[in-house]
Motif scaffolding. Structure first.
Motif, PDB file in Angstrom:
ATOM      1  N   GLN A 162     -11.838  18.825  -7.599  1.00 19.06           N
ATOM      2  CA  GLN A 162     -10.850  19.204  -6.597  1.00 19.06           C
ATOM      3  C   GLN A 162      -9.432  18.997  -7.131  1.00 19.06           C
ATOM      4  O   GLN A 162      -8.559  19.854  -6.961  1.00 19.06           O
ATOM      5  CB  GLN A 162     -11.034  18.380  -5.321  1.00 19.06           C
ATOM      6  N   LEU A 163      -9.208  17.862  -7.792  1.00 21.83           N
ATOM      7  CA  LEU A 163      -7.877  17.585  -8.337  1.00 21.83           C
ATOM      8  C   LEU A 163      -7.539  18.503  -9.504  1.00 21.83           C
ATOM      9  O   LEU A 163      -6.386  18.879  -9.682  1.00 21.83           O
ATOM     10  CB  LEU A 163      -7.780  16.117  -8.775  1.00 21.83           C
ATOM     11  N   GLU A 164      -8.541  18.850 -10.302  1.00 25.91           N
ATOM     12  CA  GLU A 164      -8.301  19.759 -11.430  1.00 25.91           C
ATOM     13  C   GLU A 164      -7.872  21.147 -10.958  1.00 25.91           C
ATOM     14  O   GLU A 164      -7.246  21.881 -11.704  1.00 25.91           O
ATOM     15  CB  GLU A 164      -9.553  19.865 -12.299  1.00 25.91           C
ATOM     16  N   HIS A 165      -8.204  21.485  -9.720  1.00 26.72           N
ATOM     17  CA  HIS A 165      -7.840  22.786  -9.157  1.00 26.72           C
ATOM     18  C   HIS A 165      -6.833  22.650  -8.008  1.00 26.72           C
ATOM     19  O   HIS A 165      -6.680  23.568  -7.216  1.00 26.72           O
ATOM     20  CB  HIS A 165      -9.103  23.514  -8.671  1.00 26.72           C
ATOM     21  N   PHE A 166      -6.176  21.515  -7.942  1.00 26.54           N
ATOM     22  CA  PHE A 166      -5.259  21.231  -6.834  1.00 26.54           C
ATOM     23  C   PHE A 166      -4.131  22.261  -6.765  1.00 26.54           C
ATOM     24  O   PHE A 166      -3.556  22.644  -7.778  1.00 26.54           O
ATOM     25  CB  PHE A 166      -4.651  19.835  -6.996  1.00 26.54           C
ATOM     26  N   ASP A 167      -3.837  22.699  -5.555  1.00 28.26           N
ATOM     27  CA  ASP A 167      -2.697  23.576  -5.300  1.00 28.26           C
ATOM     28  C   ASP A 167      -2.059  23.125  -3.990  1.00 28.26           C
ATOM     29  O   ASP A 167      -2.670  23.231  -2.926  1.00 28.26           O
ATOM     30  CB  ASP A 167      -3.136  25.039  -5.199  1.00 28.26           C
ATOM     31  N   ALA A 168      -0.862  22.598  -4.072  1.00 27.16           N
ATOM     32  CA  ALA A 168      -0.172  22.063  -2.897  1.00 27.16           C
ATOM     33  C   ALA A 168       0.026  23.121  -1.817  1.00 27.16           C
ATOM     34  O   ALA A 168       0.112  22.790  -0.638  1.00 27.16           O
ATOM     35  CB  ALA A 168       1.170  21.463  -3.308  1.00 27.16           C
ATOM     36  N   ARG A 169       0.066  24.391  -2.212  1.00 28.39           N
ATOM     37  CA  ARG A 169       0.236  25.451  -1.209  1.00 28.39           C
ATOM     38  C   ARG A 169      -0.944  25.513  -0.247  1.00 28.39           C
ATOM     39  O   ARG A 169      -0.801  25.953   0.889  1.00 28.39           O
ATOM     40  CB  ARG A 169       0.429  26.800  -1.900  1.00 28.39           C
ATOM     41  N   ALA A 170      -2.116  25.092  -0.693  1.00 29.34           N
ATOM     42  CA  ALA A 170      -3.316  25.152   0.140  1.00 29.34           C
ATOM     43  C   ALA A 170      -3.599  23.840   0.878  1.00 29.34           C
ATOM     44  O   ALA A 170      -4.482  23.786   1.724  1.00 29.34           O
ATOM     45  CB  ALA A 170      -4.521  25.517  -0.718  1.00 29.34           C
ATOM     46  N   ALA A 171      -2.861  22.792   0.563  1.00 27.52           N
ATOM     47  CA  ALA A 171      -3.096  21.477   1.169  1.00 27.52           C
ATOM     48  C   ALA A 171      -2.402  21.372   2.526  1.00 27.52           C
ATOM     49  O   ALA A 171      -1.359  21.991   2.751  1.00 27.52           O
ATOM     50  CB  ALA A 171      -2.585  20.387   0.234  1.00 27.52           C
ATOM     51  N   ARG A 172      -3.000  20.593   3.409  1.00 27.83           N
ATOM     52  CA  ARG A 172      -2.461  20.410   4.757  1.00 27.83           C
ATOM     53  C   ARG A 172      -2.487  18.946   5.134  1.00 27.83           C
ATOM     54  O   ARG A 172      -3.328  18.184   4.660  1.00 27.83           O
ATOM     55  CB  ARG A 172      -3.297  21.183   5.791  1.00 27.83           C
ATOM     56  N   CYS A 173      -1.591  18.554   6.023  1.00 23.87           N
ATOM     57  CA  CYS A 173      -1.564  17.219   6.614  1.00 23.87           C
ATOM     58  C   CYS A 173      -2.033  17.299   8.051  1.00 23.87           C
ATOM     59  O   CYS A 173      -1.875  18.335   8.703  1.00 23.87           O
ATOM     60  CB  CYS A 173      -0.140  16.660   6.642  1.00 23.87           C
ATOM     61  N   PHE A 174      -2.533  16.201   8.555  1.00 25.77           N
ATOM     62  CA  PHE A 174      -2.896  16.135   9.964  1.00 25.77           C
ATOM     63  C   PHE A 174      -1.655  16.283  10.827  1.00 25.77           C
ATOM     64  O   PHE A 174      -1.657  16.990  11.828  1.00 25.77           O
ATOM     65  CB  PHE A 174      -3.604  14.801  10.257  1.00 25.77           C
ATOM     66  N   ASP A 175      -0.573  15.626  10.414  1.00 20.61           N
ATOM     67  CA  ASP A 175       0.687  15.642  11.168  1.00 20.61           C
ATOM     68  C   ASP A 175       1.625  16.687  10.558  1.00 20.61           C
ATOM     69  O   ASP A 175       2.073  16.536   9.429  1.00 20.61           O
ATOM     70  CB  ASP A 175       1.326  14.251  11.108  1.00 20.61           C
TER      71      ASP A 175
ATOM     72  N   GLU B  24       5.107  24.164  -8.814  1.00 22.38           N
ATOM     73  CA  GLU B  24       4.303  24.345 -10.033  1.00 22.38           C
ATOM     74  C   GLU B  24       4.285  23.073 -10.867  1.00 22.38           C
ATOM     75  O   GLU B  24       3.241  22.703 -11.416  1.00 22.38           O
ATOM     76  CB  GLU B  24       4.807  25.537 -10.851  1.00 22.38           C
ATOM     77  N   LEU B  25       5.424  22.390 -10.975  1.00 22.06           N
ATOM     78  CA  LEU B  25       5.466  21.118 -11.705  1.00 22.06           C
ATOM     79  C   LEU B  25       4.615  20.076 -10.995  1.00 22.06           C
ATOM     80  O   LEU B  25       3.863  19.337 -11.624  1.00 22.06           O
ATOM     81  CB  LEU B  25       6.914  20.630 -11.837  1.00 22.06           C
ATOM     82  N   PHE B  26       4.721  20.023  -9.677  1.00 18.03           N
ATOM     83  CA  PHE B  26       3.917  19.082  -8.900  1.00 18.03           C
ATOM     84  C   PHE B  26       2.426  19.334  -9.121  1.00 18.03           C
ATOM     85  O   PHE B  26       1.667  18.408  -9.433  1.00 18.03           O
ATOM     86  CB  PHE B  26       4.272  19.211  -7.420  1.00 18.03           C
ATOM     87  N   ASN B  27       2.007  20.593  -9.000  1.00 16.40           N
ATOM     88  CA  ASN B  27       0.603  20.945  -9.225  1.00 16.40           C
ATOM     89  C   ASN B  27       0.173  20.575 -10.640  1.00 16.40           C
ATOM     90  O   ASN B  27      -0.919  20.039 -10.850  1.00 16.40           O
ATOM     91  CB  ASN B  27       0.367  22.435  -8.982  1.00 16.40           C
ATOM     92  N   ALA B  28       1.007  20.848 -11.603  1.00 16.86           N
ATOM     93  CA  ALA B  28       0.685  20.545 -13.002  1.00 16.86           C
ATOM     94  C   ALA B  28       0.500  19.044 -13.212  1.00 16.86           C
ATOM     95  O   ALA B  28      -0.396  18.621 -13.947  1.00 16.86           O
ATOM     96  CB  ALA B  28       1.769  21.088 -13.929  1.00 16.86           C
TER      97      ALA B  28
ATOM     98  N   ILE C  84      -0.460  16.805 -10.942  1.00 21.38           N
ATOM     99  CA  ILE C  84      -1.716  16.405 -10.311  1.00 21.38           C
ATOM    100  C   ILE C  84      -2.896  16.816 -11.191  1.00 21.38           C
ATOM    101  O   ILE C  84      -3.824  16.036 -11.423  1.00 21.38           O
ATOM    102  CB  ILE C  84      -1.856  17.023  -8.903  1.00 21.38           C
ATOM    103  N   ARG C  85      -2.849  18.028 -11.724  1.00 21.44           N
ATOM    104  CA  ARG C  85      -3.943  18.514 -12.579  1.00 21.44           C
ATOM    105  C   ARG C  85      -4.020  17.724 -13.882  1.00 21.44           C
ATOM    106  O   ARG C  85      -5.118  17.423 -14.373  1.00 21.44           O
ATOM    107  CB  ARG C  85      -3.763  19.999 -12.848  1.00 21.44           C
ATOM    108  N   ALA C  86      -2.871  17.358 -14.453  1.00 22.81           N
ATOM    109  CA  ALA C  86      -2.862  16.547 -15.674  1.00 22.81           C
ATOM    110  C   ALA C  86      -3.422  15.164 -15.394  1.00 22.81           C
ATOM    111  O   ALA C  86      -4.141  14.583 -16.221  1.00 22.81           O
ATOM    112  CB  ALA C  86      -1.432  16.445 -16.219  1.00 22.81           C
ATOM    113  N   TRP C  87      -3.092  14.629 -14.224  1.00 28.55           N
ATOM    114  CA  TRP C  87      -3.637  13.327 -13.813  1.00 28.55           C
ATOM    115  C   TRP C  87      -5.153  13.405 -13.758  1.00 28.55           C
ATOM    116  O   TRP C  87      -5.856  12.524 -14.259  1.00 28.55           O
ATOM    117  CB  TRP C  87      -3.018  12.968 -12.468  1.00 28.55           C
ATOM    118  N   ALA C  88      -5.692  14.476 -13.184  1.00 28.39           N
ATOM    119  CA  ALA C  88      -7.138  14.658 -13.110  1.00 28.39           C
ATOM    120  C   ALA C  88      -7.746  14.773 -14.503  1.00 28.39           C
ATOM    121  O   ALA C  88      -8.797  14.184 -14.778  1.00 28.39           O
ATOM    122  CB  ALA C  88      -7.464  15.897 -12.278  1.00 28.39           C
ATOM    123  N   ALA C  89      -7.076  15.492 -15.378  1.00 26.83           N
ATOM    124  CA  ALA C  89      -7.581  15.647 -16.746  1.00 26.83           C
ATOM    125  C   ALA C  89      -7.633  14.302 -17.464  1.00 26.83           C
ATOM    126  O   ALA C  89      -8.548  14.041 -18.246  1.00 26.83           O
ATOM    127  CB  ALA C  89      -6.719  16.635 -17.517  1.00 26.83           C
ATOM    128  N   SER C  90      -6.678  13.427 -17.189  1.00 27.44           N
ATOM    129  CA  SER C  90      -6.670  12.118 -17.828  1.00 27.44           C
ATOM    130  C   SER C  90      -7.856  11.268 -17.341  1.00 27.44           C
ATOM    131  O   SER C  90      -8.369  10.446 -18.090  1.00 27.44           O
ATOM    132  CB  SER C  90      -5.340  11.404 -17.609  1.00 27.44           C
TER     133      SER C  90
END
Length: 80
Positions: free
Chosen positions: A34-47, A64-68, A70-76
């Motif tokens: 999920q993190l390797e394919h993370f896209d903040a545009r598709a994420a939602r908050c309850f509030d 794009e930097l934010f997504n990158a 998160i994805r780099a974090w997952a790769a690590s």
């Protein structure tokens, strides 16, 4: 969960990997996948108010930097 993504996106990658524990959610994909394919545009908050605040921060950095980050974090995680 958004708060964690913001924390990890702005923390040093090594610190985030050392401190994080990935737990599966109700989905067919593993948490790491999920993190390797993370896209903040598709994420939602309850509030929606919290979501608006987080989107402001993310858009300031650049989605794009934010997504990158998160994805780099997952790769690590995959590298160990």
């Amino acid at each position: 969960a958004w708060e964690l993504f913001v924390l990890f996106a702005f923390a040093q990658q090594g610190q985030a990997v050392e401190r994080a524990v990935l737990r599966p959610l109700h989905t067919d994909m593993s948490p790491l996948r999920q993190l390797e394919h993370f896209d903040a545009r598709a994420a939602r908050c309850f509030d929606p108010n919290e979501e608006a605040k987080l989107r402001l921060v993310i858009n300031t950095v650049g989605i794009e930097l934010f997504n990158a980050r998160i994805r780099a974090w997952a790769a690590s995680f995959r590298r160990g």
